[in-house]
Write a protein that holds these residues in place. Structure first.
Motif, PDB file in Angstrom:
ATOM      1  N   PHE A 154       0.821  -1.208   0.000  1.00 34.36           N
ATOM      2  CA  PHE A 154       0.000   0.000   0.000  1.00 34.36           C
ATOM      3  C   PHE A 154       0.860   1.264   0.000  1.00 34.36           C
ATOM      4  CE2 PHE A 154      -3.437  -2.817   1.718  1.00 34.36           C
ATOM      5  CZ  PHE A 154      -4.293  -2.652   0.639  1.00 34.36           C
ATOM      6  N   ILE A 155       1.959   1.246   0.733  1.00 34.81           N
ATOM      7  CA  ILE A 155       2.871   2.405   0.738  1.00 34.81           C
ATOM      8  C   ILE A 155       3.395   2.653  -0.669  1.00 34.81           C
ATOM      9  CG2 ILE A 155       5.155   3.188   1.501  1.00 34.81           C
ATOM     10  CD1 ILE A 155       4.507   1.794   4.219  1.00 34.81           C
ATOM     11  N   ASN A 156       3.811   1.592  -1.352  1.00 37.45           N
ATOM     12  CA  ASN A 156       4.347   1.751  -2.705  1.00 37.45           C
ATOM     13  C   ASN A 156       3.281   2.209  -3.686  1.00 37.45           C
ATOM     14  OD1 ASN A 156       7.335   0.868  -3.201  1.00 37.45           O
ATOM     15  ND2 ASN A 156       6.547  -0.400  -1.547  1.00 37.45           N
ATOM     16  N   LEU A 157       2.069   1.679  -3.585  1.00 40.79           N
ATOM     17  CA  LEU A 157       0.993   2.115  -4.466  1.00 40.79           C
ATOM     18  C   LEU A 157       0.636   3.582  -4.227  1.00 40.79           C
ATOM     19  CD1 LEU A 157      -1.362  -0.991  -4.461  1.00 40.79           C
ATOM     20  CD2 LEU A 157      -0.015  -0.110  -6.371  1.00 40.79           C
ATOM     21  N   ALA A 158       0.564   3.982  -2.965  1.00 34.38           N
ATOM     22  CA  ALA A 158       0.270   5.381  -2.655  1.00 34.38           C
ATOM     23  C   ALA A 158       1.385   6.286  -3.166  1.00 34.38           C
ATOM     24  CB  ALA A 158       0.090   5.555  -1.145  1.00 34.38           C
ATOM     25  N   TRP A 159       2.629   5.840  -3.024  1.00 36.02           N
ATOM     26  CA  TRP A 159       3.776   6.612  -3.502  1.00 36.02           C
ATOM     27  C   TRP A 159       3.674   6.830  -5.013  1.00 36.02           C
ATOM     28  CZ3 TRP A 159       7.643   8.388  -0.212  1.00 36.02           C
ATOM     29  CH2 TRP A 159       8.742   8.988  -0.830  1.00 36.02           C
ATOM     30  N   LEU A 160       3.349   5.759  -5.722  1.00 41.35           N
ATOM     31  CA  LEU A 160       3.212   5.868  -7.176  1.00 41.35           C
ATOM     32  C   LEU A 160       2.070   6.798  -7.575  1.00 41.35           C
ATOM     33  CD1 LEU A 160       3.684   2.197  -8.395  1.00 41.35           C
ATOM     34  CD2 LEU A 160       5.115   4.146  -8.979  1.00 41.35           C
ATOM     35  N   GLY A 161       0.972   6.725  -6.861  1.00 42.52           N
ATOM     36  CA  GLY A 161      -0.202   7.497  -7.229  1.00 42.52           C
ATOM     37  C   GLY A 161      -0.170   8.948  -6.805  1.00 42.52           C
ATOM     38  N   LEU A 162       0.522   9.247  -5.711  1.00 38.81           N
ATOM     39  CA  LEU A 162       0.453  10.599  -5.153  1.00 38.81           C
ATOM     40  C   LEU A 162       1.706  11.443  -5.354  1.00 38.81           C
ATOM     41  CD1 LEU A 162      -1.279   9.658  -1.780  1.00 38.81           C
ATOM     42  CD2 LEU A 162      -2.350  10.553  -3.850  1.00 38.81           C
ATOM     43  N   LEU A 163       2.842  10.807  -5.524  1.00 46.58           N
ATOM     44  CA  LEU A 163       4.101  11.553  -5.618  1.00 46.58           C
ATOM     45  C   LEU A 163       4.785  11.292  -6.947  1.00 46.58           C
ATOM     46  CD1 LEU A 163       5.442  10.733  -2.046  1.00 46.58           C
ATOM     47  CD2 LEU A 163       4.294  12.829  -2.761  1.00 46.58           C
TER      48      LEU A 163
END
Length: 90
Positions: A59-68
């Protein structure tokens, strides 16, 4: 296996996951564990904490890809800190 579009980072990722599972299996056989209760107030074993860590890191990696728009190495560092915290306090 060309249809799968394997790259070296993908292969290394799956090798690390497989190696981690083997190491945790050996640890469970050599050093039987007793469940402990952490900040979540549920009993967890090493395997439970590994699962929580892998799921949270995804989830951290997916959020990183989507938000940053930063390089993915930052997510790796955040995921490592998350893993240390999970194995320490959960």
């Amino acid at each position: 296996m060309e249809w799968m579009a394997w790259t070296w980072p993908t292969a290394v990722f799956f090798m690390i996951i497989a190696t981690t599972l083997v190491v945790f299996t050996i640890l469970a056989i050599k050093f039987p564990e007793t469940p402990r209760t952490g900040v979540l107030r549920i009993e967890t074993t090493r395997g439970d904490r590994l699962f929580i860590t892998l799921l949270g890191s995804a989830f951290i990696n997916l959020a990183w890809l989507g938000l940053l728009s930063s390089p993915q190495w930052g997510a790796l560092i955040v995921s490592f800190c998350y893993a240390v915290a999970v194995f320490r306090w959960v």
